[in-house]
Design a protein around this motif. Structure first.
Motif, PDB file in Angstrom:
ATOM      1  N   PHE A  74     -45.938  13.089  23.682  1.00  0.00           N
ATOM      2  CA  PHE A  74     -45.467  13.828  22.508  1.00  0.00           C
ATOM      3  C   PHE A  74     -45.766  13.057  21.225  1.00  0.00           C
ATOM      4  O   PHE A  74     -45.537  11.851  21.156  1.00  0.00           O
ATOM      5  CB  PHE A  74     -43.974  14.126  22.614  1.00  0.00           C
ATOM      6  N   ALA A  75     -46.249  13.771  20.230  1.00  0.00           N
ATOM      7  CA  ALA A  75     -46.717  13.123  19.005  1.00  0.00           C
ATOM      8  C   ALA A  75     -45.595  12.827  18.026  1.00  0.00           C
ATOM      9  O   ALA A  75     -45.725  11.930  17.186  1.00  0.00           O
ATOM     10  CB  ALA A  75     -47.769  14.005  18.322  1.00  0.00           C
ATOM     11  N   SER A  76     -44.498  13.569  18.082  1.00  0.00           N
ATOM     12  CA  SER A  76     -43.421  13.371  17.116  1.00  0.00           C
ATOM     13  C   SER A  76     -42.088  13.717  17.744  1.00  0.00           C
ATOM     14  O   SER A  76     -42.020  14.394  18.788  1.00  0.00           O
ATOM     15  CB  SER A  76     -43.651  14.238  15.866  1.00  0.00           C
ATOM     16  N   THR A  77     -41.015  13.274  17.085  1.00  0.00           N
ATOM     17  CA  THR A  77     -39.677  13.574  17.588  1.00  0.00           C
ATOM     18  C   THR A  77     -39.379  15.067  17.520  1.00  0.00           C
ATOM     19  O   THR A  77     -38.574  15.579  18.305  1.00  0.00           O
ATOM     20  CB  THR A  77     -38.622  12.808  16.776  1.00  0.00           C
ATOM     21  N   ARG A  78     -40.026  15.767  16.594  1.00  0.00           N
ATOM     22  CA  ARG A  78     -39.811  17.215  16.486  1.00  0.00           C
ATOM     23  C   ARG A  78     -40.266  17.935  17.752  1.00  0.00           C
ATOM     24  O   ARG A  78     -39.663  18.920  18.175  1.00  0.00           O
ATOM     25  CB  ARG A  78     -40.570  17.771  15.277  1.00  0.00           C
ATOM     26  N   SER A  79     -41.321  17.441  18.365  1.00  0.00           N
ATOM     27  CA  SER A  79     -41.858  18.089  19.568  1.00  0.00           C
ATOM     28  C   SER A  79     -41.059  17.733  20.820  1.00  0.00           C
ATOM     29  O   SER A  79     -41.283  18.312  21.890  1.00  0.00           O
ATOM     30  CB  SER A  79     -43.323  17.713  19.762  1.00  0.00           C
TER      31      SER A  79
END
Length: 282
Positions: A167-172
């Motif tokens: 996952f690239a970011s905490t949002r994802s």
């Protein structure tokens, strides 16, 4: 001293320091208590609900199952921490030091594992006062609980590290919770899996959540409760086999994925993520 040994010792110390900070910080402390308290409330309301004609209350069956579910959630915690600290540059700083990655991941394993034990204790200790009928008076019960928990951590933490690398970011990270909730709903955590359709039972047995729940039930429930399980058996060998398979899969994949992820980390990628985060805030 061997550099790797030094890095591992540093990681151990780092993990304990992070745990101490987590247990003395008001926000983190709230997080430690929130989920166990919610699960205690659920357990309280089902404590007197009978499951069919088995003679067992649903609360008695649910409490150890929730312990197994919470153990599996260590996978999500590891994934979220890795993604967040890759996003804010912590991982890059670890990469820049000799053997820093070994120390970093050792620290995360220590922090997540001991943090999980704290969370389980917060749930289990008052849970024993709420729910009757648990078999907690023998050494075998606690030994079973310990080996199931230990094997469960080995099975789930590497998979969590793999997910955190993807996952690239905490949002994802929110994308993890949907399949996780599906696994929990079909794994007999809040209702015995034998009451579900056969295809759901087969689906549940693929994943660690079911086996962690089963292992915890085998530790804390009386032998007579085995009648609500598949095949009227606690299936310890199958539990070891499935959790062991997930452990092998994670331990094979995690070093490969983590090395590739670490190679891609640079100051420019961290700055790019920070810029995107600022744009979302703006």
């Amino acid at each position: 001293m061997n550099p790797t040994t030094t890095a591992l010792r540093a990681g151990w110390s780092r993990g304990l320091i992070e745990l101490r900070q987590s247990l003395t910080n008001a926000g983190d402390l709230l997080n430690h208590f929130l989920w166990p308290v919610l699960m205690l409330i659920v357990t309280y309301f089902v404590r007197d609900v009978s499951f069919g004609d088995t003679g067992f209350e649903l609360g008695t069956l649910v409490l150890p199952s929730i312990l197994g579910m919470n153990s599996a959630m260590a996978m999500v915690t590891m994934s979220q921490l890795l993604t967040a600290e890759r996003e804010d540059g912590t991982l890059l700083r670890a990469k820049a030091t000799p053997n820093g990655m070994a120390g970093y991941f050792t620290g995360k394993i220590v922090f997540v594992s001991f943090g999980l034990i704290v969370d389980l204790a917060i749930f289990l200790i008052p849970g024993l006062l709420i729910v009757p009928g648990l078999s907690v008076g023998s050494a075998d019960a606690w030994l079973t609980l310990i080996w199931v928990l230990a094997l469960g951590l080995v099975a789930t933490l590497p998979i969590g590290a793999v997910l955190g690398s993807i996952f690239a970011s905490t949002r994802s990270q929110g994308l993890i919770m949907l399949p996780m909730m599906a696994m929990i709903a079909t794994s007999g955590i809040f209702y015995p899996v034998t009451s579900l359709p056969d295809w759901v039972q087969w689906f549940a047995q693929i994943f660690p959540v079911y086996w962690l729940g089963l292992g915890m039930r085998s530790a804390l429930l009386p032998d007579s409760a085995v009648t609500v399980e598949i095949g009227d058996s606690w299936r310890h060998l199958e539990t070891i086999g499935v959790l062991g398979a997930w452990a092998v899969l994670g331990l094979v994949l995690a070093p490969i994925v983590l090395r590739r992820m670490a190679r891609r980390e640079s100051g420019s990628t961290v700055a790019e993520r920070r810029e995107k985060a600022l744009q979302r805030v703006g």
